[in-house]
Write a protein that holds these residues in place. Sequence first.
Motif, PDB file in Angstrom:
ATOM      1  N   UNK A 194       0.835  -1.206   0.000  1.00 15.50           N
ATOM      2  CA  UNK A 194       0.000   0.000   0.000  1.00 15.50           C
ATOM      3  C   UNK A 194       0.869   1.255   0.000  1.00 15.50           C
ATOM      4  N   UNK A 195       1.938   1.232   0.780  1.00 16.25           N
ATOM      5  CA  UNK A 195       2.839   2.383   0.816  1.00 16.25           C
ATOM      6  C   UNK A 195       3.518   2.613  -0.517  1.00 16.25           C
ATOM      7  N   UNK A 196       4.008   1.530  -1.134  1.00 17.92           N
ATOM      8  CA  UNK A 196       4.695   1.666  -2.423  1.00 17.92           C
ATOM      9  C   UNK A 196       3.730   2.063  -3.538  1.00 17.92           C
ATOM     10  N   UNK A 252      -3.980  20.743  -0.264  1.00 19.14           N
ATOM     11  CA  UNK A 252      -4.341  19.316  -0.391  1.00 19.14           C
ATOM     12  C   UNK A 252      -3.466  18.388   0.453  1.00 19.14           C
ATOM     13  N   UNK A 253      -2.142  18.550   0.356  1.00 19.25           N
ATOM     14  CA  UNK A 253      -1.243  17.618   1.043  1.00 19.25           C
ATOM     15  C   UNK A 253      -1.105  17.907   2.538  1.00 19.25           C
ATOM     16  N   UNK A 254      -1.074  19.166   2.905  1.00 21.93           N
ATOM     17  CA  UNK A 254      -0.786  19.499   4.309  1.00 21.93           C
ATOM     18  C   UNK A 254      -2.028  19.585   5.180  1.00 21.93           C
ATOM     19  N   UNK A 255      -3.179  19.789   4.583  1.00 23.56           N
ATOM     20  CA  UNK A 255      -4.409  19.903   5.372  1.00 23.56           C
ATOM     21  C   UNK A 255      -5.373  18.757   5.076  1.00 23.56           C
ATOM     22  N   UNK A 256      -5.747  18.626   3.803  1.00 23.62           N
ATOM     23  CA  UNK A 256      -6.797  17.662   3.444  1.00 23.62           C
ATOM     24  C   UNK A 256      -6.343  16.223   3.650  1.00 23.62           C
ATOM     25  N   UNK A 257      -5.118  15.898   3.229  1.00 26.82           N
ATOM     26  CA  UNK A 257      -4.668  14.497   3.330  1.00 26.82           C
ATOM     27  C   UNK A 257      -4.605  13.987   4.762  1.00 26.82           C
ATOM     28  N   UNK A 258      -3.978  14.712   5.718  1.00 33.24           N
ATOM     29  CA  UNK A 258      -3.990  14.184   7.085  1.00 33.24           C
ATOM     30  C   UNK A 258      -5.385  14.104   7.690  1.00 33.24           C
ATOM     31  N   UNK A 305      -2.213   2.207   6.251  1.00 31.94           N
ATOM     32  CA  UNK A 305      -1.550   2.596   5.007  1.00 31.94           C
ATOM     33  C   UNK A 305      -2.503   2.542   3.817  1.00 31.94           C
ATOM     34  N   UNK A 306      -3.483   1.669   3.854  1.00 34.80           N
ATOM     35  CA  UNK A 306      -4.512   1.677   2.806  1.00 34.80           C
ATOM     36  C   UNK A 306      -5.336   2.961   2.893  1.00 34.80           C
ATOM     37  N   UNK A 307      -5.633   3.400   4.119  1.00 39.27           N
ATOM     38  CA  UNK A 307      -6.332   4.683   4.314  1.00 39.27           C
ATOM     39  C   UNK A 307      -5.469   5.839   3.810  1.00 39.27           C
ATOM     40  N   UNK A 308      -4.171   5.765   4.083  1.00 44.52           N
ATOM     41  CA  UNK A 308      -3.231   6.778   3.611  1.00 44.52           C
ATOM     42  C   UNK A 308      -3.202   6.810   2.080  1.00 44.52           C
ATOM     43  N   UNK A 309      -3.206   5.634   1.454  1.00 45.77           N
ATOM     44  CA  UNK A 309      -3.221   5.540  -0.001  1.00 45.77           C
ATOM     45  C   UNK A 309      -4.495   6.160  -0.576  1.00 45.77           C
ATOM     46  N   UNK A 310      -5.635   5.863   0.026  1.00 44.27           N
ATOM     47  CA  UNK A 310      -6.903   6.420  -0.440  1.00 44.27           C
ATOM     48  C   UNK A 310      -6.923   7.932  -0.282  1.00 44.27           C
ATOM     49  N   UNK A 311      -6.457   8.430   0.857  1.00 41.88           N
ATOM     50  CA  UNK A 311      -6.410   9.875   1.086  1.00 41.88           C
ATOM     51  C   UNK A 311      -5.476  10.555   0.091  1.00 41.88           C
TER      52      UNK A 311
END
Length: 463
Positions: free
Chosen positions: A148-150, A178-184, A207-213
């Motif tokens: 998922x990370x890769x 997007x990256x600094x606010x929405x993704x986390x 990490x799957x949640x991280x991938x989706x975000x």
Amino acid sequence: MKDGEKSGASAIKSVRTLITTRLSRGGGASFLINSIGMGLAMLLQIALARLLGVADYGIYAFVTTVVTFMVFPAKLGFDTATVKLVSAYRVKGDWPLIKGLLRRSNQIGFTLSILTAIIGIAVVAWMDWGSGKQSETADHAKTIAYIAGFAAIPLLTLATLRQSALQAMKDALFAQLPEKIIRPVLTIGFVAALGASGVKLGAALALLCYLLATAVTYVIGAVVLKKRIGTQTASVVPSFETRGWLRLSSSLMVNAGMYLILGQLNVLMMGFMRGETESGLFSAAVRLAVLVSFMLTAVNMTASPLVSEMYAKGDMNGLQRVCRRTGRIGFAFAAVVFAYFVIFGHWTLGLFGAEFTKAYPSLLILAFGQLFSAYCGQNGTVATMTGRQNSLTKILIAAAIVNAALNALLIPQLGMLGGALAATLSLIVWNSAAVLLVSRKPGVQTLAWAPRLSLVRKRGNYS
């Protein structure tokens, strides 16, 4: 007062007003986004540590560190080159080259990131994770976590290039939102929702949640970029200067790579030498310690153009005042945060979980390194903006080698303390060398407070 003295006093006042105005207003949106983003990132790490537990959080932190290293070569330095080139092309109204640069950088970045991701996934699939005491279920979950990370590498690479393009267009808000606010926020939301629904959480699901975000924020960022420059580039035939772009991006990648190694190599080597769990504990200390020098980094976004401007004008007195004022702001903030960690660092680490308090001694060592860096001021920025970037590169390479050697020597014996000592000593080495570099040429003292050096006094009166 003589006319010359009045003129000099007026010039000094003008420079001070310029510095104050730029620091208070310039980059305000960027500073706000960075501050909120850092807070959210810290909240995400604390929430994951509490929800996943030490072992799974260690895997999550280690995988994301590995992914950071793998994204770096995939970008090939085009993120930094894009900021530099698009800004210049935009002033000239050269939209064909802007369109060509964005297209070519995305093509190269996408190709390299796909290859990197495939290689990483192939290695994970080939390795025998069940060779230790882990059960087959734990082994399978760990493999999914790495995959998922890769899988996020291409999205992260393209997102970084898009962010650089928006930054060059002076759209600081949407470049970083997007990256600094929405993704986390999305990552925390997805993980919390799964936990609330009764799903057993682990590193793989996180990490799957991280991938989706990451996928969601990539789409948002792509739409924003298209709306931002779509009208100017829609009917334009792109022009390409691929060889020149590659030469520039490759050279810019070297310094960025050294900064990455100096900042994250100890976490990576900790994971390989001592396991993901200890790496996760150490990663929490590293993330907290970075807060010490946060203000200097934030102020640097406004100080960089000022340094370049003063040097271009030959105003060495003004350049010295920029360095002194920004350095003192950064160091004052760093001293307060360092004092906080000395007193409340143990409690702050406890927010991650009781076991994370083991990293308190490492946190203090790392925080001291960041405090020293803040005391040394804008040395890297001054070196880069005044044509000393090649000498700075040599210093950073030497420091990275020292860092790697110390990590290899100290981590097996001292664990987290060894990693902290290696990181801090290498930080002291390169900052000290960079201070000496810029004090010789262009003759600027970047230390927040220091005795007047005869070498600097020869360049002018910087009181």
